[in-house]
Design a protein around this motif. Structure first.
Motif, PDB file in Angstrom:
ATOM      1  N   HIS A 343       0.848  -1.191   0.000  1.00  0.00           N
ATOM      2  CA  HIS A 343       0.000   0.000   0.000  1.00  0.00           C
ATOM      3  C   HIS A 343       0.885   1.244   0.000  1.00  0.00           C
ATOM      4  O   HIS A 343       2.031   1.192   0.423  1.00  0.00           O
ATOM      5  CB  HIS A 343      -0.881   0.053   1.264  1.00  0.00           C
ATOM      6  CG  HIS A 343      -1.999  -0.945   1.268  1.00  0.00           C
ATOM      7  ND1 HIS A 343      -1.778  -2.302   1.267  1.00  0.00           N
ATOM      8  CD2 HIS A 343      -3.347  -0.775   1.275  1.00  0.00           C
ATOM      9  CE1 HIS A 343      -2.949  -2.925   1.276  1.00  0.00           C
ATOM     10  NE2 HIS A 343      -3.915  -2.026   1.277  1.00  0.00           N
ATOM     11  N   GLY A 344       0.314   2.353  -0.464  1.00  0.00           N
ATOM     12  CA  GLY A 344       0.941   3.655  -0.244  1.00  0.00           C
ATOM     13  C   GLY A 344       1.940   4.105  -1.288  1.00  0.00           C
ATOM     14  O   GLY A 344       2.618   5.109  -1.097  1.00  0.00           O
ATOM     15  N   GLN A 345       2.051   3.383  -2.432  1.00  0.00           N
ATOM     16  CA  GLN A 345       3.001   3.840  -3.453  1.00  0.00           C
ATOM     17  C   GLN A 345       2.447   5.099  -4.142  1.00  0.00           C
ATOM     18  O   GLN A 345       1.257   5.180  -4.428  1.00  0.00           O
ATOM     19  CB  GLN A 345       3.350   2.743  -4.477  1.00  0.00           C
ATOM     20  CG  GLN A 345       2.220   2.016  -5.148  1.00  0.00           C
ATOM     21  CD  GLN A 345       1.669   0.874  -4.341  1.00  0.00           C
ATOM     22  OE1 GLN A 345       0.926   1.109  -3.402  1.00  0.00           O
ATOM     23  NE2 GLN A 345       1.978  -0.352  -4.704  1.00  0.00           N
ATOM     24  N   LEU A 346       3.329   6.062  -4.383  1.00  0.00           N
ATOM     25  CA  LEU A 346       2.934   7.290  -5.073  1.00  0.00           C
ATOM     26  C   LEU A 346       2.770   6.968  -6.551  1.00  0.00           C
ATOM     27  O   LEU A 346       3.662   6.410  -7.172  1.00  0.00           O
ATOM     28  CB  LEU A 346       4.008   8.367  -4.881  1.00  0.00           C
ATOM     29  CG  LEU A 346       3.735   9.718  -5.551  1.00  0.00           C
ATOM     30  CD1 LEU A 346       2.499  10.389  -4.963  1.00  0.00           C
ATOM     31  CD2 LEU A 346       4.942  10.637  -5.394  1.00  0.00           C
ATOM     32  N   LEU A 347       1.614   7.321  -7.108  1.00  0.00           N
ATOM     33  CA  LEU A 347       1.363   7.033  -8.521  1.00  0.00           C
ATOM     34  C   LEU A 347       1.743   8.234  -9.370  1.00  0.00           C
ATOM     35  O   LEU A 347       1.600   9.385  -8.940  1.00  0.00           O
ATOM     36  CB  LEU A 347      -0.113   6.689  -8.737  1.00  0.00           C
ATOM     37  CG  LEU A 347      -0.607   5.462  -7.954  1.00  0.00           C
ATOM     38  CD1 LEU A 347      -2.067   5.194  -8.258  1.00  0.00           C
ATOM     39  CD2 LEU A 347       0.227   4.219  -8.267  1.00  0.00           C
ATOM     40  N   PRO A 348       2.225   7.981 -10.587  1.00  0.00           N
ATOM     41  CA  PRO A 348       2.581   9.108 -11.455  1.00  0.00           C
ATOM     42  C   PRO A 348       1.324   9.890 -11.854  1.00  0.00           C
ATOM     43  O   PRO A 348       0.214   9.349 -11.813  1.00  0.00           O
ATOM     44  CB  PRO A 348       3.209   8.430 -12.673  1.00  0.00           C
ATOM     45  CG  PRO A 348       2.677   7.038 -12.678  1.00  0.00           C
ATOM     46  CD  PRO A 348       2.435   6.673 -11.247  1.00  0.00           C
ATOM     47  N   ALA A 349       1.498  11.128 -12.237  1.00  0.00           N
ATOM     48  CA  ALA A 349       0.371  11.925 -12.743  1.00  0.00           C
ATOM     49  C   ALA A 349       0.050  11.383 -14.134  1.00  0.00           C
ATOM     50  O   ALA A 349       0.853  11.485 -15.056  1.00  0.00           O
ATOM     51  CB  ALA A 349       0.757  13.397 -12.812  1.00  0.00           C
ATOM     52  N   LEU A 350      -1.127  10.759 -14.263  1.00  0.00           N
ATOM     53  CA  LEU A 350      -1.479  10.089 -15.509  1.00  0.00           C
ATOM     54  C   LEU A 350      -2.357  10.999 -16.355  1.00  0.00           C
ATOM     55  O   LEU A 350      -3.357  11.520 -15.870  1.00  0.00           O
ATOM     56  CB  LEU A 350      -2.235   8.794 -15.197  1.00  0.00           C
ATOM     57  CG  LEU A 350      -1.467   7.777 -14.336  1.00  0.00           C
ATOM     58  CD1 LEU A 350      -2.387   6.685 -13.857  1.00  0.00           C
ATOM     59  CD2 LEU A 350      -0.306   7.184 -15.111  1.00  0.00           C
ATOM     60  N   THR A 351      -1.979  11.167 -17.610  1.00  0.00           N
ATOM     61  CA  THR A 351      -2.805  11.985 -18.502  1.00  0.00           C
ATOM     62  C   THR A 351      -3.324  11.105 -19.623  1.00  0.00           C
ATOM     63  O   THR A 351      -2.587  10.265 -20.154  1.00  0.00           O
ATOM     64  CB  THR A 351      -2.000  13.152 -19.106  1.00  0.00           C
ATOM     65  OG1 THR A 351      -0.773  12.621 -19.623  1.00  0.00           O
ATOM     66  CG2 THR A 351      -1.681  14.207 -18.072  1.00  0.00           C
ATOM     67  N   GLU A 352      -4.592  11.294 -19.959  1.00  0.00           N
ATOM     68  CA  GLU A 352      -5.162  10.549 -21.072  1.00  0.00           C
ATOM     69  C   GLU A 352      -4.712  11.205 -22.375  1.00  0.00           C
ATOM     70  O   GLU A 352      -4.544  12.415 -22.436  1.00  0.00           O
ATOM     71  CB  GLU A 352      -6.690  10.513 -20.953  1.00  0.00           C
ATOM     72  CG  GLU A 352      -7.123   9.768 -19.690  1.00  0.00           C
ATOM     73  CD  GLU A 352      -8.597   9.397 -19.665  1.00  0.00           C
ATOM     74  OE1 GLU A 352      -9.365   9.944 -20.477  1.00  0.00           O
ATOM     75  OE2 GLU A 352      -8.965   8.551 -18.826  1.00  0.00           O
ATOM     76  N   GLU A 353      -4.497  10.371 -23.383  1.00  0.00           N
ATOM     77  CA  GLU A 353      -4.048  10.842 -24.692  1.00  0.00           C
ATOM     78  C   GLU A 353      -5.023  10.302 -25.732  1.00  0.00           C
ATOM     79  O   GLU A 353      -5.832   9.443 -25.402  1.00  0.00           O
ATOM     80  CB  GLU A 353      -2.645  10.262 -24.988  1.00  0.00           C
ATOM     81  CG  GLU A 353      -1.594  10.671 -23.981  1.00  0.00           C
ATOM     82  CD  GLU A 353      -0.266   9.943 -24.198  1.00  0.00           C
ATOM     83  OE1 GLU A 353      -0.177   9.120 -25.128  1.00  0.00           O
ATOM     84  OE2 GLU A 353       0.664  10.221 -23.419  1.00  0.00           O
ATOM     85  N   PRO A 354      -4.961  10.762 -26.978  1.00  0.00           N
ATOM     86  CA  PRO A 354      -5.834  10.171 -27.998  1.00  0.00           C
ATOM     87  C   PRO A 354      -5.653   8.649 -28.033  1.00  0.00           C
ATOM     88  O   PRO A 354      -4.527   8.155 -28.132  1.00  0.00           O
ATOM     89  CB  PRO A 354      -5.352  10.825 -29.302  1.00  0.00           C
ATOM     90  CG  PRO A 354      -4.771  12.132 -28.862  1.00  0.00           C
ATOM     91  CD  PRO A 354      -4.153  11.870 -27.516  1.00  0.00           C
ATOM     92  N   GLY A 355      -6.759   7.931 -27.886  1.00  0.00           N
ATOM     93  CA  GLY A 355      -6.702   6.462 -27.917  1.00  0.00           C
ATOM     94  C   GLY A 355      -6.314   5.809 -26.611  1.00  0.00           C
ATOM     95  O   GLY A 355      -6.277   4.582 -26.531  1.00  0.00           O
ATOM     96  N   ILE A 356      -6.020   6.587 -25.559  1.00  0.00           N
ATOM     97  CA  ILE A 356      -5.631   6.014 -24.258  1.00  0.00           C
ATOM     98  C   ILE A 356      -6.576   6.508 -23.163  1.00  0.00           C
ATOM     99  O   ILE A 356      -6.810   7.710 -23.036  1.00  0.00           O
ATOM    100  CB  ILE A 356      -4.179   6.408 -23.865  1.00  0.00           C
ATOM    101  CG1 ILE A 356      -3.159   5.726 -24.780  1.00  0.00           C
ATOM    102  CG2 ILE A 356      -3.884   6.087 -22.397  1.00  0.00           C
ATOM    103  CD1 ILE A 356      -2.797   4.305 -24.435  1.00  0.00           C
TER     104      ILE A 356
END
Length: 418
Positions: A343-356
């Protein structure tokens, strides 16, 4: 035009995120609430509600206070516990089968007896309520042997025992941990497929077929999980075999629901294996699957909110239209999942892209950043013209991410691309 719909989705995972996303895509929808939802969903316009999926009283009050048109149930535990019965008694519209029918997922023995009664092809099986009887019966079975906890186990209650000693250890462990009943099933060989049938009193429609990857590690190694990734369509399945699935499995299953007078307005998930003797049912679920939902719903051309609205209002279901695209999704899970997830891992800032697209699951927000909260954390889904293109796009995206304390399978879709 009707007033725009307000919808409540019950659940907290990536499946529910995908369902909410499909509803929000509809021009007929005003607001989508999700209870309890998760912090990641809020990025895509979902309004989360801090109510447990088993707080039926609180959920009904919320629906009445907010004038929600109808509720869509994601997870099995709420259905088995009777959320549908509770809502209907209050005169509220809800998508999901009543508790009596939800036993198709709530009890493996119940489901197998249903299949036997309605002549639906499945594995040879035997049910045990006592440890000594189960141990004594091992001499009657060949290995590998499938042993299943009878009740709900979030996709993790199945053990494939390669030899007698494994089976003894599994039986002893299950009964020691309070399991009241377990089932032996013959081991079936072949590719597995996920088939989702949406049912109401007027008929049924089938969603795009998908294939899930249950084992934790590449090449189907490691323990069973709730699913590590999925893709749709499944080009390796011949049309004739698909037709057999409908004729030999789907139609008698839906007929069985009618014969037993089940109050069934919802999804019947049929987990199938294509053996050398034809399709056989591994299991029923009474809701959409996770992670298959994340790759199935983005392939619908039909407006999903209108379709479910028709289903709930007892209209004849129009034939579903699919896009000519392929979707492939990979689950990012916490290191140690499923037995002992970090538990508790820092997640990257995820950005959606065309098709993702990113569908969030077990995440929490701390000081504006998302952290892992154990188990499966999020899914990355690509939609492309072909499966190879979707697979390439997903892995290219994931490889750019820093994912300390996480892991994922690198072979999702391999069976379709051989």
């Amino acid at each position: 035009m009707d007033n725009k719909l307000k919808i409540l989705v019950i659940g907290a995972g990536a499946r529910e995120h995908a369902i909410c996303r499909a509803f929000l895509d509809s021009p007929r929808v005003d607001t989508v609430y999700c209870a309890p939802g998760n912090a990641g969903m809020q990025k895509t316009g979902v309004k989360t509600v801090p109510l447990s999926e088993l707080d039926f009283t609180g959920l009904k009050k919320f629906v009445q206070d907010k004038a929600v048109d109808w509720t869509f149930v994601g997870p099995e535990d709420a259905l088995v516990a009777g959320i549908t019965d509770s809502f209907k008694q209050a005169g509220l519209k809800i998508f999901g089968p009543a508790a009596a029918a939800a036993q198709l997922e709530g009890s493996k023995d119940f489901a197998l007896r249903f299949m036997t009664a309605h002549q639906i092809p499945t594995a040879r099986y035997q049910t045990f309520r006592e440890q000594h009887a189960a141990l004594a019966a091992l001499s009657d079975w060949n290995f590998p042997l499938v042993i299943k906890a009878d009740g709900l186990a979030a996709g993790k209650g199945v053990t494939i025992c390669q030899e007698h000693a494994d089976a003894v250890a599994t039986i002893t462990h299950l009964f020691a941990n309070g399991e009241q009943q377990l089932v032996f099933e013959e081991f079936l060989e072949g590719q597995e497929y996920s088939l989702f049938v949406v049912v109401n009193k007027k008929g049924y429609q089938i969603l795009p077929l998908a294939q899930d990857h249950k084992r934790a590690y590449e090449h189907d190694k490691g323990p069973n999980t709730g699913g590590m990734g999925a893709y749709s369509p499944v080009p390796q399945l011949a049309q004739a075999d698909y037709q057999r699935m409908i004729t030999e499995v789907v139609e008698p299953s839906v007929q069985g629901l009618r014969t037993q007078h089940f109050d069934y307005v919802g999804v019947l998930y049929i987990g199938l294996i294509l053996t050398t003797k034809g399709p056989k049912v591994i299991e029923y679920n009474v809701r959409l699957g996770d992670p298959e939902t994340q790759v199935v719903l983005p392939r619908l051309k039909t407006d999903f909110a209108t379709f479910i609205d028709d289903c709930l209002n007892e209209r004849v279901l129009k034939e579903l239209e699919f896009k000519q695209n392929a979707c492939l999704g990979v689950v990012i899970a916490a290191q140690g999942y499923p037995q002992n997830p970090q538990h508790g891992q820092l997640l990257p800032a995820l950005t959606e892209e065309p098709g993702i697209m990113i569908d969030y699951a077990n995440v929490v927000e701390k000081e504006g950043e998302l952290m892992g909260n154990g188990g499966r954390l999020f899914s990355v889904i690509a939609s492309a013209a072909t499966l190879p293109a979707a697979q390439q796009q997903v892995y290219a995206y994931i490889e750019r991410l820093a994912l300390p304390g996480c892991f994922y399978r690198k072979d999702i879709g391999a069976k379709a691309l051989r």
